[in-house]
Design a protein around this motif. Structure first.
Motif, short mmCIF file in Angstrom:
data_model
loop_
_atom_site.label_atom_id
_atom_site.label_comp_id
_atom_site.label_asym_id
_atom_site.label_seq_id
_atom_site.Cartn_x
_atom_site.Cartn_y
_atom_site.Cartn_z
N ARG A 515 -16.81 4.05 16.56
CA ARG A 515 -15.58 2.79 16.93
C ARG A 515 -16.15 1.60 17.35
O ARG A 515 -15.66 0.91 18.35
N ARG A 518 -14.37 -2.48 14.20
CA ARG A 518 -13.22 -1.84 13.48
C ARG A 518 -12.99 -2.21 12.10
O ARG A 518 -14.00 -2.92 11.55
N THR A 519 -12.18 -1.78 11.62
CA THR A 519 -12.19 -1.79 9.94
C THR A 519 -11.95 -3.22 9.62
O THR A 519 -12.59 -3.80 8.73
N SER A 535 -14.35 3.40 6.57
CA SER A 535 -13.71 3.01 8.07
C SER A 535 -12.07 3.55 8.13
O SER A 535 -11.84 4.01 9.13
N GLN A 539 -11.09 5.88 10.87
CA GLN A 539 -10.35 5.10 12.18
C GLN A 539 -8.97 5.07 11.96
O GLN A 539 -8.11 5.26 12.95
N ASP A 541 -7.02 2.92 11.00
CA ASP A 541 -6.47 1.69 11.61
C ASP A 541 -6.75 0.53 10.66
O ASP A 541 -7.18 -0.78 11.28
N TYR A 544 -5.52 -2.54 12.10
CA TYR A 544 -5.80 -2.63 13.85
C TYR A 544 -6.16 -4.25 13.81
O TYR A 544 -7.34 -4.83 13.48
#
Length: 546
Positions: A515, A518-519, A535, A539, A541, A544
Motif C-alpha cells: 500500500r 494506491r489504486t 491493485s 487493496q 479501494d 479510494y
C-alpha cells in the motif's frame, strides 16, 4: 501598437524542463565522449569541461535570471526605458568581465595546465574555454531582456540549440581527432596524444555550440528590435533614480547556481594537488577522468531525468504559496514528495545493484574500484535530485538568505571533510565522493527542514521512504540474482535491459501489496494502468481518495 503582455509566455515549467533537458543532453555528450577517447581523455578535459559549464551557468543562466527579474519588475510598471538602460549597463558589465576573464584564462592556460592539471598538454582545452567565454558573456543579458519582455520562445530554443549543436559537432570532431591522434601516438611512441586530441575535439564542440547560441540570440533580438522599440516608446518616462539591481540580485543567484560545479572543480584540483604531491601525475589524469567522465556525468544525467517529471508539480506548489494558500501548498507538496521518493529510491537501488553491469554496458570495461565508487555515487542521484527540488522551492519562495546560509554551511562541511578524510582515508577518490555525499546530505536536510517548517508539513518518513526502501530492497535482491545468472549468458546490455524491466514490475507490485501506492494513483504513473486491475483486487479501494 505593440504592448507588453504576458499571455503568450511559455509556461514556467516548460522553460525549466528545457534547461534540464539541455543539461541531460550535455551529460550524455560527456558520456559518449568518454566512450570515444577513454578515461585519460576525460581526465585531460575534466577541468576545462567543468570550467566551461561553470562559466555558462554564471554568464548565461545566472545573468539571464537576474536580468529577467529586473526587466519584469519594471515592465509591470511600464518602466521600459529604465529596463533598457539597465540592460545596456548589464551588457557592458558582463562583456567586460567576460573578456578580462577570458584573457586571463587564455594567457595563463599553459601554466594552469602544468601546475594544476599535472600536464601542460591540456592547455589547448583551456584556450578553447577562453574563446567560448567571449561568445557566452553577452548571451545571458540578451536572453534575460527578451524573456522579461515576454519573448520566451527564443529562450526555449537557445539552450536546446547549444546542447544539441555541441553534442553533434563535438561528437563528430572528437571522433575524427581521436582517430588522427592514434597516428600521432604511433609517430611519437606514446599513448596520450589520441586522448588529448579527442578531448580537444569535445571542447571544440562546446565552442561551436557557444557560437551558434550567440548567433541565434542575436538574430532573435534583431527580429524583434522594432517591436521592442515600440514597447519602450509606449512606456513611462525614464526615472532619474533608476538603479541597476542586476548587480546585487545576481550574487545569491550565482552562489546557488554555481556552487555544485564549483565544488566539483575544487574537488578535482584538490585531488590533483594530493596526487602530484605523491608523484602520481600520470595516474591521476585517468583516475579523475573516470570519476568525472563516467560517474559524475551519469549521476547528473539520471538526477535531472528524475527531476523532469515533477517540474510541473513544483510550479503547482509555488502557485499555491504565491496565493498564500498554505493548506493547498502543503497538500501538493505532500503528494509531490511521496511520488519523488517513490521514483528516486528504486532508481538508486537499481544502479547500486547493477553498478558493474552499467559501467561495462556503457563503457565496455570497468574496474572494481570504479564500480565501488559508482555504487557510492548512486546515493548522490537521490541527494542531487532532492537538492535541486529544495533549492528551486526556496529560491522561488524568495528565501535567498536561507539558501545562502545553507550553501555556506555545506561549503564549510565539505572543505573540512576534504582535509580530514584526506588524512584518515588517504589521497584517493573515496575522500572526494564521501565528502560530496555528506555535503549534499546536510544541505538537503537543512533545506527540507526549512520548507516543511514554513508550510507546517509533517513528513511521514515511514510511508514516503520506508515502504519504497522495503519494496526496492526486495526487488533489488531479485535484480541481483537475475544479473548474476544472465550476465555471462547474454551479455551486459541485454542483461541490463531485462533486469530493469523485471525490477520495475516487481517493485510496483510490491508497492501495491504494501500500500505504498494506491489504486487511483496508478493512473498518474507511466504504464500504471496495467497494474490497476491487480491493485483493485489487492487493496479493494479502486475509488479510494486521500
Amino acid at each position: 501598437m505593440k504592448t507588453y503582455t504576458e499571455e503568450k509566455r511559455i509556461r514556467p515549467d516548460i522553460l525549466t524542463s528545457t534547461v534540464f533537458w539541455s543539461i541531460c543532453i550535455m551529460m550524455l555528450f560527456n558520456i559518449i565522449s568518454v566512450r570515444i577517447f577513454g578515461d585519460m581523455g576525460a581526465g585531460f578535459c575534466c577541468v576545462p569541461n567543468t570550467l566551461f559549464f561553470l562559466l555558462y551557468i554564471s554568464f548565461v543562466l545566472a545573468a539571464q535570471k537576474s536580468v529577467y527579474v529586473m526587466v519584469r519588475l519594471r515592465a509591470r510598471r511600464s518602466q521600459f526605458l529604465n529596463a533598457e538602460t539597465n540592460m545596456k549597463r548589464s551588457m557592458r558589465m558582463f562583456s567586460v568581465a567576460g573578456i578580462i576573464l577570458a584573457v586571463l584564462i587564455g594567457f595563463g592556460s599553459f601554466n594552469f595546465a602544468k601546475n594544476l592539471l599535472g600536464s601542460g598538454k591540456a592547455y589547448f582545452q583551456l584556450i578553447v574555454v577562453a574563446v567560448s567565454l567571449i561568445l557566452l558573456c553577452p548571451q545571458g543579458v540578451l536572453r534575460g531582456y527578451l524573456q522579461g519582455l515576454g519573448y520566451t520562445k527564443p529562450i526555449v530554443i537557445s539552450d536546446l540549440l547549444i546542447s544539441v549543436t555541441s553534442f553533434v559537432s563535438g561528437g563528430i570532431i572528437s571522433g575524427i581527432m581521436y582517430s588522427y591522434g592514434k597516428k600521432v601516438n604511433d609517430l611519437f611512441h606514446g599513448d596520450e596524444y589520441s586522448a588529448i586530441y579527442g578531448a580537444s575535439g569535445m571542447m571544440l564542440g562546446l565552442l561551436i555550440g557557444s557560437f551558434i547560441g550567440l548567433l541565434q540570440i542575436i538574430i532573435s533580438y534583431s527580429l524583434r528590435k522594432k517591436e521592442i522599440a515600440e514597447i519602450v516608446k509606449s512606456g513611462a518616462p525614464r526615472y532619474l533614480d533608476n538603479k541597476n539591481d542586476v548587480y546585487t540580485s545576481i550574487r545569491p543567484i550565482e552562489y546557488l547556481y554555481a556552487s555544485a560545479l564549483l565544488m566539483l572543480l575544487a574537488d578535482n584540483l584538490f585531488f590533483n594537488f594530493l596526487q602530484m604531491k605523491d608523484g602520481n601525475n600520470d595516474a591521476m589524469i585517468g583516475a579523475f577522468g573516470a570519476y568525472g567522465g563516467r560517474i559524475v556525468s551519469f549521476v547528473i544525467l539520471v538526477a535531472f531525468l528524475c527531476c523532469i517529471p515533477f517540474v510541473k508539480s513544483w510550479n503547482r506548489v509555488m502557485a499555491r504559496v504565491e496565493r498564500d494558500e498554505i493548506e493547498g501548498a502543503r497538500d501538493r507538496l505532500k503528494k509531490l514528495l511521496h511520488f519523488t521518493y517513490m521514483l528516486l529510491i528504486p532508481v538508486f537501488t537499481a544502479i547500486f545493484v547493477l553498478a558493474d553491469t552499467i559501467q561495462v554496458a556503457i563503457f565496455e570495461k570497468s574496474t572494481s574500484e570504479i564500480s565501488a565508487i559508482f555504487r557510492l555515487a548512486a546515493i548522490l542521484i537521490v541527494l542531487l535530485s532532492i537538492g535541486v527540488l529544495v533549492s528551486w522551492l526556496l529560491n522561488h519562495m524568495g528565501k535567498k538568505l536561507l539558501t545562502t546560509i545553507n550553501l555556506t554551511v555545506g561549503w564549510a562541511v565539505h572543505i573540512g571533510l576534504l582535509v580530514l578524510l584526506s588524512i584518515v582515508l588517504g589521497h584517493d577518490l573515496y575522500t572526494i565522493i564521501i565528502s560530496e555525499i555528506v555535503t549534499f546530505l546536510i544541505y538537503d536536510i537543512m533545506c527540507m527542514f526549512m520548507i516543511l517548517k514554513m508550510l507546517k508539513l509533517h513528513s511521514n518518513i515511514l510511508f514516503n521512504i520506508g515502504i519504497p526502501f522495503l519494496a526496492s530492497g526486495v526487488a533489488g535482491l531479485i535484480l541481483l540474482a537475475i544479473d548474476r545468472i544472465l550476465i555471462n549468458v547474454i551479455g551486459e546490455i541485454l542483461t541490463l535491459l531485462i533486469s530493469v524491466i523485471v525490477f520495475a514490475i516487481i517493485y510496483v507490485l510490491l508497492m501495491v501489496v504494501l500500500r505504498g501506492i494506491r489504486t487511483h494513483e496508478l493512473e498518474t504513473v507511466p504504464l500504471g494502468r496495467f497494474f490497476i486491475s491487480f491493485s483493485s483486487r489487492v487493496q479493494h479501494d479502486s475509488f479510494y481518495e486521500e
